[in-house]
Design a protein around this motif. Structure first.
Motif, PDB file in Angstrom:
ATOM      1  N   ASP A  40     -11.456   7.547   6.973  1.00 53.91           N
ATOM      2  CA  ASP A  40     -10.279   8.127   7.608  1.00 53.91           C
ATOM      3  C   ASP A  40      -9.225   8.430   6.539  1.00 53.91           C
ATOM      4  OD1 ASP A  40      -9.208   5.625   6.944  1.00 53.91           O
ATOM      5  OD2 ASP A  40      -9.493   4.828   8.963  1.00 53.91           O
ATOM      6  N   LYS A  41      -8.074   8.904   6.974  1.00 50.25           N
ATOM      7  CA  LYS A  41      -7.011   9.279   6.041  1.00 50.25           C
ATOM      8  C   LYS A  41      -6.477   8.061   5.292  1.00 50.25           C
ATOM      9  CE  LYS A  41      -2.994  10.631   7.654  1.00 50.25           C
ATOM     10  NZ  LYS A  41      -1.946  11.459   8.301  1.00 50.25           N
ATOM     11  N   THR A  42      -6.461   6.913   5.944  1.00 45.57           N
ATOM     12  CA  THR A  42      -5.987   5.700   5.285  1.00 45.57           C
ATOM     13  C   THR A  42      -6.888   5.323   4.118  1.00 45.57           C
ATOM     14  OG1 THR A  42      -5.046   4.888   7.363  1.00 45.57           O
ATOM     15  CG2 THR A  42      -5.399   3.273   5.617  1.00 45.57           C
ATOM     16  N   ALA A  43      -8.195   5.410   4.316  1.00 48.42           N
ATOM     17  CA  ALA A  43      -9.134   5.107   3.235  1.00 48.42           C
ATOM     18  C   ALA A  43      -8.945   6.083   2.079  1.00 48.42           C
ATOM     19  CB  ALA A  43     -10.559   5.169   3.752  1.00 48.42           C
ATOM     20  N   LEU A  44      -8.648   7.322   2.393  1.00 47.26           N
ATOM     21  CA  LEU A  44      -8.406   8.327   1.369  1.00 47.26           C
ATOM     22  C   LEU A  44      -7.119   8.024   0.605  1.00 47.26           C
ATOM     23  CD1 LEU A  44      -9.107  10.920  -0.063  1.00 47.26           C
ATOM     24  CD2 LEU A  44      -8.353  12.200   1.947  1.00 47.26           C
ATOM     25  N   PHE A  45      -6.102   7.582   1.321  1.00 53.90           N
ATOM     26  CA  PHE A  45      -4.840   7.193   0.674  1.00 53.90           C
ATOM     27  C   PHE A  45      -5.081   6.055  -0.318  1.00 53.90           C
ATOM     28  CE2 PHE A  45      -1.353   4.165   0.477  1.00 53.90           C
ATOM     29  CZ  PHE A  45      -0.294   4.953   0.067  1.00 53.90           C
ATOM     30  N   TYR A  46      -5.817   5.037   0.102  1.00 54.67           N
ATOM     31  CA  TYR A  46      -6.064   3.897  -0.777  1.00 54.67           C
ATOM     32  C   TYR A  46      -6.911   4.303  -1.986  1.00 54.67           C
ATOM     33  CZ  TYR A  46      -4.011   0.533   2.470  1.00 54.67           C
ATOM     34  OH  TYR A  46      -3.132  -0.169   3.243  1.00 54.67           O
ATOM     35  N   ASN A  59       6.512   6.141  -3.168  1.00 53.14           N
ATOM     36  CA  ASN A  59       7.934   5.814  -3.058  1.00 53.14           C
ATOM     37  C   ASN A  59       8.676   6.653  -2.032  1.00 53.14           C
ATOM     38  OD1 ASN A  59       9.267   3.835  -5.240  1.00 53.14           O
ATOM     39  ND2 ASN A  59       7.440   4.747  -6.136  1.00 53.14           N
ATOM     40  N   PHE A  60       8.306   7.933  -1.896  1.00 55.32           N
ATOM     41  CA  PHE A  60       9.125   8.841  -1.104  1.00 55.32           C
ATOM     42  C   PHE A  60       8.391   9.593  -0.006  1.00 55.32           C
ATOM     43  CE2 PHE A  60      10.877   9.044  -5.555  1.00 55.32           C
ATOM     44  CZ  PHE A  60      11.915   8.143  -5.327  1.00 55.32           C
ATOM     45  N   LYS A  61       7.064   9.559   0.001  1.00 55.93           N
ATOM     46  CA  LYS A  61       6.318  10.406   0.926  1.00 55.93           C
ATOM     47  C   LYS A  61       5.461   9.600   1.900  1.00 55.93           C
ATOM     48  CE  LYS A  61       7.371  14.163  -1.577  1.00 55.93           C
ATOM     49  NZ  LYS A  61       8.030  15.388  -1.087  1.00 55.93           N
ATOM     50  N   CYS A  62       5.769   8.323   2.051  1.00 53.83           N
ATOM     51  CA  CYS A  62       4.886   7.460   2.833  1.00 53.83           C
ATOM     52  C   CYS A  62       5.694   6.522   3.717  1.00 53.83           C
ATOM     53  CB  CYS A  62       3.996   6.648   1.878  1.00 53.83           C
ATOM     54  SG  CYS A  62       2.785   5.636   2.723  1.00 53.83           S
ATOM     55  N   GLU A  63       5.270   6.378   4.978  1.00 53.31           N
ATOM     56  CA  GLU A  63       5.854   5.395   5.896  1.00 53.31           C
ATOM     57  C   GLU A  63       4.877   4.231   6.013  1.00 53.31           C
ATOM     58  OE1 GLU A  63       6.351   7.725   9.454  1.00 53.31           O
ATOM     59  OE2 GLU A  63       8.448   8.139   8.970  1.00 53.31           O
ATOM     60  N   TYR A  64       5.343   3.045   5.676  1.00 49.40           N
ATOM     61  CA  TYR A  64       4.459   1.881   5.646  1.00 49.40           C
ATOM     62  C   TYR A  64       4.425   1.203   7.014  1.00 49.40           C
ATOM     63  CZ  TYR A  64       4.334   2.689   0.672  1.00 49.40           C
ATOM     64  OH  TYR A  64       4.138   3.263  -0.562  1.00 49.40           O
ATOM     65  N   VAL A  65       3.836   1.915   7.973  1.00 43.79           N
ATOM     66  CA  VAL A  65       3.675   1.415   9.330  1.00 43.79           C
ATOM     67  C   VAL A  65       2.224   1.619   9.752  1.00 43.79           C
ATOM     68  CG1 VAL A  65       6.080   1.841   9.969  1.00 43.79           C
ATOM     69  CG2 VAL A  65       4.378   3.638  10.299  1.00 43.79           C
ATOM     70  N   ASP A  66       1.869   1.010  10.875  1.00 40.61           N
ATOM     71  CA  ASP A  66       0.516   1.144  11.423  1.00 40.61           C
ATOM     72  C   ASP A  66      -0.540   0.810  10.362  1.00 40.61           C
ATOM     73  OD1 ASP A  66       1.629   1.914  13.852  1.00 40.61           O
ATOM     74  OD2 ASP A  66       1.672   4.017  13.278  1.00 40.61           O
ATOM     75  N   GLU A  67      -1.458   1.745  10.087  1.00 41.10           N
ATOM     76  CA  GLU A  67      -2.560   1.436   9.180  1.00 41.10           C
ATOM     77  C   GLU A  67      -2.085   1.157   7.756  1.00 41.10           C
ATOM     78  OE1 GLU A  67      -2.345   4.094  11.061  1.00 41.10           O
ATOM     79  OE2 GLU A  67      -4.052   4.132  12.452  1.00 41.10           O
ATOM     80  N   LEU A  68      -0.955   1.744   7.362  1.00 43.31           N
ATOM     81  CA  LEU A  68      -0.484   1.585   5.987  1.00 43.31           C
ATOM     82  C   LEU A  68       0.440   0.385   5.787  1.00 43.31           C
ATOM     83  CD1 LEU A  68       0.188   5.283   4.927  1.00 43.31           C
ATOM     84  CD2 LEU A  68      -1.760   3.833   4.343  1.00 43.31           C
ATOM     85  N   ARG A  69       0.686  -0.372   6.846  1.00 45.43           N
ATOM     86  CA  ARG A  69       1.557  -1.543   6.676  1.00 45.43           C
ATOM     87  C   ARG A  69       0.941  -2.555   5.722  1.00 45.43           C
ATOM     88  NH1 ARG A  69      -1.240  -2.205  11.376  1.00 45.43           N
ATOM     89  NH2 ARG A  69      -2.133  -4.256  11.830  1.00 45.43           N
ATOM     90  N   HIS A  70      -0.390  -2.546   5.611  1.00 47.15           N
ATOM     91  CA  HIS A  70      -1.055  -3.482   4.700  1.00 47.15           C
ATOM     92  C   HIS A  70      -0.733  -3.155   3.239  1.00 47.15           C
ATOM     93  CE1 HIS A  70      -3.240  -5.141   8.062  1.00 47.15           C
ATOM     94  NE2 HIS A  70      -3.694  -3.946   8.385  1.00 47.15           N
ATOM     95  N   GLU A  71      -0.299  -1.926   2.981  1.00 47.63           N
ATOM     96  CA  GLU A  71       0.071  -1.554   1.618  1.00 47.63           C
ATOM     97  C   GLU A  71       1.259  -2.381   1.133  1.00 47.63           C
ATOM     98  OE1 GLU A  71       0.126   0.449  -2.054  1.00 47.63           O
ATOM     99  OE2 GLU A  71      -1.402   0.083  -0.535  1.00 47.63           O
ATOM    100  N   LEU A  72       2.166  -2.721   2.043  1.00 47.74           N
ATOM    101  CA  LEU A  72       3.306  -3.558   1.664  1.00 47.74           C
ATOM    102  C   LEU A  72       2.844  -4.938   1.228  1.00 47.74           C
ATOM    103  CD1 LEU A  72       6.006  -2.698   4.356  1.00 47.74           C
ATOM    104  CD2 LEU A  72       5.865  -1.908   1.994  1.00 47.74           C
TER     105      LEU A  72
END
Length: 207
Positions: free
Chosen positions: A54-60, A115-128
């Motif tokens: 999915d898009k999250t896996a691509l982001f990581y 830093n500027f193009k990402c919201e750390y919510v839902d699937e990406l909250r684990h990035e924090l």
């Protein structure tokens, strides 16, 4: 033939990551669609899903392509040069981080996205969580080096290693963020080396 197929597959994967980086940077991670990435990469959405769930896996994958080699490089700068005093190793580390960001478009673009193009919510909250882990690791390394400096009477009297380490952590990530924002070069871009040197010097005992 099998080797060529594997090479082609790897080339396609890298092309998808590069396209994702460009589209994330233009539209932001949340607003980016897989269709946009597929178009930018010149592949079908099916080809993307063959490589990434999915898009999250691509982001990581995009993030790890840059941040893992960067951390390997800067860890060598921070801990590997024992001929330097510990404060010089900290200065070398900070310089290496900024050189990596300023000298490589992929690194710079990825840091701008994070830093500027990402919201750390839902699937990406684990990035924090991952970011906090990196910060804790750096804080521990800084603290260790400042303790070494204190034992060698190189640390400024009255400054404790833990406060010095936290100060350097805040300085380093603040400098990165300001550098990324400073597109016209009026904030920090033309004085990075001097800022790093001044920061470390302020922690050094006067001999």
């Amino acid at each position: 033939m099998v080797r060529r197929t594997k090479e082609d597959s790897q080339e396609t994967r890298l092309a998808i990551i590069a396209a994702a980086r460009a589209v994330f940077h233009k539209h932001g991670v949340t607003r980016t669609t897989m269709e946009q990435i597929a178009t930018a990469a010149g592949v079908t959405r099916g080809a993307i899903y063959w490589h990434f769930t999915d898009k999250t896996a691509l982001f990581y994958a995009m993030r790890e392509q840059v941040t893992l080699p960067l951390m390997d490089r800067t860890s060598l700068e921070l801990l590997g040069e024992k001929a330097c005093d510990p404060l010089q190793r900290i200065e070398n580390f900070l310089s290496a981080v900024m050189e990596a960001i300023t000298g490589c478009e992929n690194v710079r673009g990825t840091f701008e996205i994070m830093n500027f193009k990402c919201e750390y919510v839902d699937e990406l909250r684990h990035e924090l969580v991952a970011c906090r882990a990196v910060h804790h690791e750096l804080l521990a390394k800084f603290t260790s080096l400042y303790r070494e400096a204190q034992r060698a009477t190189l640390l400024r009297p009255g400054l404790t290693p833990d406060i010095a380490a936290a100060d350097t952590l805040v300085f380093s990530f603040g400098l990165i963020r300001l550098w990324l924002m400073d597109e016209d070069g009026t904030l920090v871009r033309n004085r990075v080396a001097k800022l790093i040197a001044a920061h470390v010097k302020n922690h050094r005992a006067i001999i």
